[in-house]
Design a protein around this motif. Structure first.
Motif, PDB file in Angstrom:
ATOM      1  N   ASP A  77      36.430  18.326  45.056  1.00 36.72           N
ATOM      2  CA  ASP A  77      35.707  17.156  45.548  1.00 36.72           C
ATOM      3  C   ASP A  77      36.242  16.854  46.942  1.00 36.72           C
ATOM      4  O   ASP A  77      37.217  16.133  47.107  1.00 36.72           O
ATOM      5  CB  ASP A  77      35.914  15.976  44.605  1.00 36.72           C
ATOM      6  CG  ASP A  77      35.104  14.752  45.011  1.00 36.72           C
ATOM      7  OD1 ASP A  77      34.449  14.785  46.078  1.00 36.72           O
ATOM      8  OD2 ASP A  77      35.129  13.754  44.272  1.00 36.72           O
ATOM      9  N   GLN A  78      35.596  17.389  47.951  1.00 39.12           N
ATOM     10  CA  GLN A  78      36.156  17.322  49.296  1.00 39.12           C
ATOM     11  C   GLN A  78      36.036  15.930  49.915  1.00 39.12           C
ATOM     12  O   GLN A  78      36.746  15.634  50.879  1.00 39.12           O
ATOM     13  CB  GLN A  78      35.516  18.403  50.165  1.00 39.12           C
ATOM     14  CG  GLN A  78      35.887  19.799  49.640  1.00 39.12           C
ATOM     15  CD  GLN A  78      35.578  20.934  50.591  1.00 39.12           C
ATOM     16  OE1 GLN A  78      34.438  21.136  50.974  1.00 39.12           O
ATOM     17  NE2 GLN A  78      36.608  21.693  50.953  1.00 39.12           N
ATOM     18  N   TYR A  79      35.217  15.078  49.356  1.00 36.12           N
ATOM     19  CA  TYR A  79      35.159  13.677  49.788  1.00 36.12           C
ATOM     20  C   TYR A  79      36.509  13.009  49.595  1.00 36.12           C
ATOM     21  O   TYR A  79      36.899  12.131  50.378  1.00 36.12           O
ATOM     22  CB  TYR A  79      34.082  12.936  48.991  1.00 36.12           C
ATOM     23  CG  TYR A  79      33.961  11.468  49.323  1.00 36.12           C
ATOM     24  CD1 TYR A  79      33.155  11.038  50.378  1.00 36.12           C
ATOM     25  CD2 TYR A  79      34.623  10.505  48.560  1.00 36.12           C
ATOM     26  CE1 TYR A  79      33.040   9.686  50.684  1.00 36.12           C
ATOM     27  CE2 TYR A  79      34.506   9.151  48.854  1.00 36.12           C
ATOM     28  CZ  TYR A  79      33.716   8.743  49.919  1.00 36.12           C
ATOM     29  OH  TYR A  79      33.598   7.403  50.216  1.00 36.12           O
ATOM     30  N   ASN A  80      37.232  13.423  48.565  1.00 39.87           N
ATOM     31  CA  ASN A  80      38.509  12.784  48.228  1.00 39.87           C
ATOM     32  C   ASN A  80      39.726  13.538  48.755  1.00 39.87           C
ATOM     33  O   ASN A  80      40.863  13.165  48.427  1.00 39.87           O
ATOM     34  CB  ASN A  80      38.629  12.627  46.704  1.00 39.87           C
ATOM     35  CG  ASN A  80      37.751  11.508  46.180  1.00 39.87           C
ATOM     36  OD1 ASN A  80      37.594  10.479  46.834  1.00 39.87           O
ATOM     37  ND2 ASN A  80      37.173  11.694  45.003  1.00 39.87           N
TER      38      ASN A  80
ATOM     39  N   GLY B 113      29.947  21.640  38.408  1.00 40.38           N
ATOM     40  CA  GLY B 113      29.233  20.377  38.448  1.00 40.38           C
ATOM     41  C   GLY B 113      29.005  19.918  39.869  1.00 40.38           C
ATOM     42  O   GLY B 113      29.161  20.689  40.823  1.00 40.38           O
ATOM     43  N   LEU B 114      28.647  18.664  40.019  1.00 39.91           N
ATOM     44  CA  LEU B 114      28.401  18.067  41.333  1.00 39.91           C
ATOM     45  C   LEU B 114      29.104  16.720  41.386  1.00 39.91           C
ATOM     46  O   LEU B 114      28.952  15.896  40.481  1.00 39.91           O
ATOM     47  CB  LEU B 114      26.898  17.883  41.564  1.00 39.91           C
ATOM     48  CG  LEU B 114      26.479  17.587  43.000  1.00 39.91           C
ATOM     49  CD1 LEU B 114      26.586  18.854  43.864  1.00 39.91           C
ATOM     50  CD2 LEU B 114      25.053  17.044  43.055  1.00 39.91           C
ATOM     51  N   SER B 115      29.878  16.496  42.441  1.00 43.33           N
ATOM     52  CA  SER B 115      30.626  15.243  42.555  1.00 43.33           C
ATOM     53  C   SER B 115      29.701  14.095  42.941  1.00 43.33           C
ATOM     54  O   SER B 115      28.653  14.300  43.556  1.00 43.33           O
ATOM     55  CB  SER B 115      31.735  15.389  43.599  1.00 43.33           C
ATOM     56  OG  SER B 115      31.182  15.533  44.901  1.00 43.33           O
ATOM     57  N   ASP B 116      30.103  12.885  42.601  1.00 40.51           N
ATOM     58  CA  ASP B 116      29.347  11.699  42.986  1.00 40.51           C
ATOM     59  C   ASP B 116      30.264  10.638  43.592  1.00 40.51           C
ATOM     60  O   ASP B 116      30.006   9.435  43.483  1.00 40.51           O
ATOM     61  CB  ASP B 116      28.586  11.135  41.789  1.00 40.51           C
ATOM     62  CG  ASP B 116      29.499  10.747  40.626  1.00 40.51           C
ATOM     63  OD1 ASP B 116      30.738  10.904  40.753  1.00 40.51           O
ATOM     64  OD2 ASP B 116      28.984  10.286  39.589  1.00 40.51           O
ATOM     65  N   SER B 117      31.319  11.081  44.263  1.00 44.60           N
ATOM     66  CA  SER B 117      32.313  10.158  44.800  1.00 44.60           C
ATOM     67  C   SER B 117      31.794   9.321  45.959  1.00 44.60           C
ATOM     68  O   SER B 117      32.202   8.172  46.140  1.00 44.60           O
ATOM     69  CB  SER B 117      33.560  10.936  45.253  1.00 44.60           C
ATOM     70  OG  SER B 117      34.150  11.616  44.177  1.00 44.60           O
ATOM     71  N   ASN B 118      30.919   9.908  46.781  1.00 39.40           N
ATOM     72  CA  ASN B 118      30.425   9.184  47.943  1.00 39.40           C
ATOM     73  C   ASN B 118      29.373   8.165  47.498  1.00 39.40           C
ATOM     74  O   ASN B 118      28.294   8.539  47.021  1.00 39.40           O
ATOM     75  CB  ASN B 118      29.814  10.153  48.957  1.00 39.40           C
ATOM     76  CG  ASN B 118      29.506   9.478  50.294  1.00 39.40           C
ATOM     77  OD1 ASN B 118      29.372   8.262  50.369  1.00 39.40           O
ATOM     78  ND2 ASN B 118      29.395  10.274  51.340  1.00 39.40           N
ATOM     79  N   PRO B 119      29.655   6.860  47.666  1.00 38.33           N
ATOM     80  CA  PRO B 119      28.691   5.850  47.215  1.00 38.33           C
ATOM     81  C   PRO B 119      27.352   5.912  47.939  1.00 38.33           C
ATOM     82  O   PRO B 119      26.346   5.381  47.444  1.00 38.33           O
ATOM     83  CB  PRO B 119      29.412   4.527  47.500  1.00 38.33           C
ATOM     84  CG  PRO B 119      30.453   4.856  48.524  1.00 38.33           C
ATOM     85  CD  PRO B 119      30.865   6.267  48.246  1.00 38.33           C
TER      86      PRO B 119
END
Length: 349
Positions: A261-264, A314-320
């Motif tokens: 999860d590269q957003y994090n 899967g697919l991350s959903d970290s970015n609001p």
């Protein structure tokens, strides 16, 4: 015929582990034992090209090692590749880890295939694992992923997020493994919006040319795609992907990360507002799962498949900001359902 297993559950939660700043690096002195001292030594991983700090593939493996170390309290090792190394160099690295008593010994990346095939036969009491390749051996677990499924979801997200109806794909090296990422992504885009154009590009023909380890190459490729109108770029390029993300952020367009999860990722924090999502590949979960099987006295062997059904991809959903794009979440959820129930068959090439 080798046994092919689909794990019933993989969601071990390693993707969110904080990654330590430094590696263990070296290993203890050789003990000349083919199996090793399993009471004292645990998992060892040998990194792929790009090494630790890629904020992607290799760091995901390290997260799995970290979780295992914390849970089981044993000694671990993680060792870096060297530039321009040969199969003989990889073979020596794996053999050294086995002699010292590490168990399992895991090669992170398909490049370890020939070396692992040779070494595993010499150390029958050690369990070996290889990520992204299938190696025959009674004591070898081949840890493979349905990258195309995660990439399909990334394609769905890209098709929903684009305003220019042009999106990009940057692959590190032009090889069958990365073709799976491209195939799934392009299918996801087209199934969602057939009007969207996909611009694919590979950085190099061989790994030795730096396709997975050159952020400058990734940045240049992304800049070229942005000039052609791409406003979403998905990268499957290891360390080179950091350059793609940097270029996207500079141009204020979307990047899609890969593996972790590269957003994090702390090293990418300056660009996180432009990382739409990441196609996840639970390499850390695979490392942990294999390690736990050895600790439980029931080591996994054969081909172990990590797919969307077992949360291996899967697919991350970290970015609001994902939630602000009309129809994106609903389209991704529908695609997940279609893939897991079999109504969507995802291409691999």
């Amino acid at each position: 015929m080798r046994r092919i297993s689909k794990l019933t559950r993989v969601a071990v939660g390693v993707a969110s582990l904080a990654l330590a700043a430094t590696a263990c690096g070296g290993t203890s002195s050789d003990n000349g034992d083919s199996g090793g001292s399993k009471d004292d030594l645990g998992v060892a991983i040998a990194y792929d090209i790009g090494g630790k700090g890629d904020q992607s593939f290799n760091d995901a493996a390290f997260a799995g090692l970290t979780k295992a170390k914390e849970e089981f309290g044993f000694k671990t090792a993680d060792v870096e590749p060297t530039e321009g190394e040969t199969d003989a160099d990889k073979e020596q690295r794996l053999a050294s880890l086995a002699r010292q008593g590490y168990n399992p010994v895991i090669g992170v990346g398909f490049a370890y295939g020939p070396a692992m095939e040779a070494v595993a036969a010499k150390y029958p009491d050690t369990t070996f694992g290889i990520v992204d390749s299938v190696v025959e051996g009674e004591n070898v677990a081949s840890l493979v992923f349905a990258e195309e499924q995660a990439s399909y979801l990334a394609g769905v997200a890209a098709a929903k997020a684009t305003k220019s109806n042009t999106v990009g794909f940057v692959g590190g090296v032009d090889i069958p493994l990365i073709h799976k990422f491209q195939a799934g992504y392009e299918q996801g885009v087209k199934d969602t919006n057939s009007k969207v154009k996909v611009i694919p590009q590979y950085l190099t023909q061989t790994a030795e040319e730096g396709g997975f380890s050159s952020p400058d190459k990734g940045k240049a490729a992304a800049e070229g795609q942005i000039e052609k109108g791409a406003d979403v770029i998905y990268q499957a390029a290891g360390l080179s992907g950091q350059g793609v993300i940097e270029a996207a952020a500079k141009a204020k367009v979307w990047a899609i990360g890969v593996d972790s999860d590269q957003y994090n990722q702390e090293a990418l924090a300056a660009y996180k507002d432009f990382i739409l999502t990441s196609a996840l590949k639970d390499v850390g979960g695979a490392v942990y799962t294999l390690t736990k099987s050895v600790q439980d006295g029931k080591p996994l062997t054969g081909t172990q498949v990590f797919d969307l059904k077992v949360n291996g991809v899967g697919l991350s959903d970290s970015n609001p900001k994902m939630a602000e794009i009309p129809g994106l979440k609903e389209a991704v959820d529908q695609a997940k359902k279609g893939i897991t129930d079999g109504t969507i068959k995802v291409n691999t090439e």
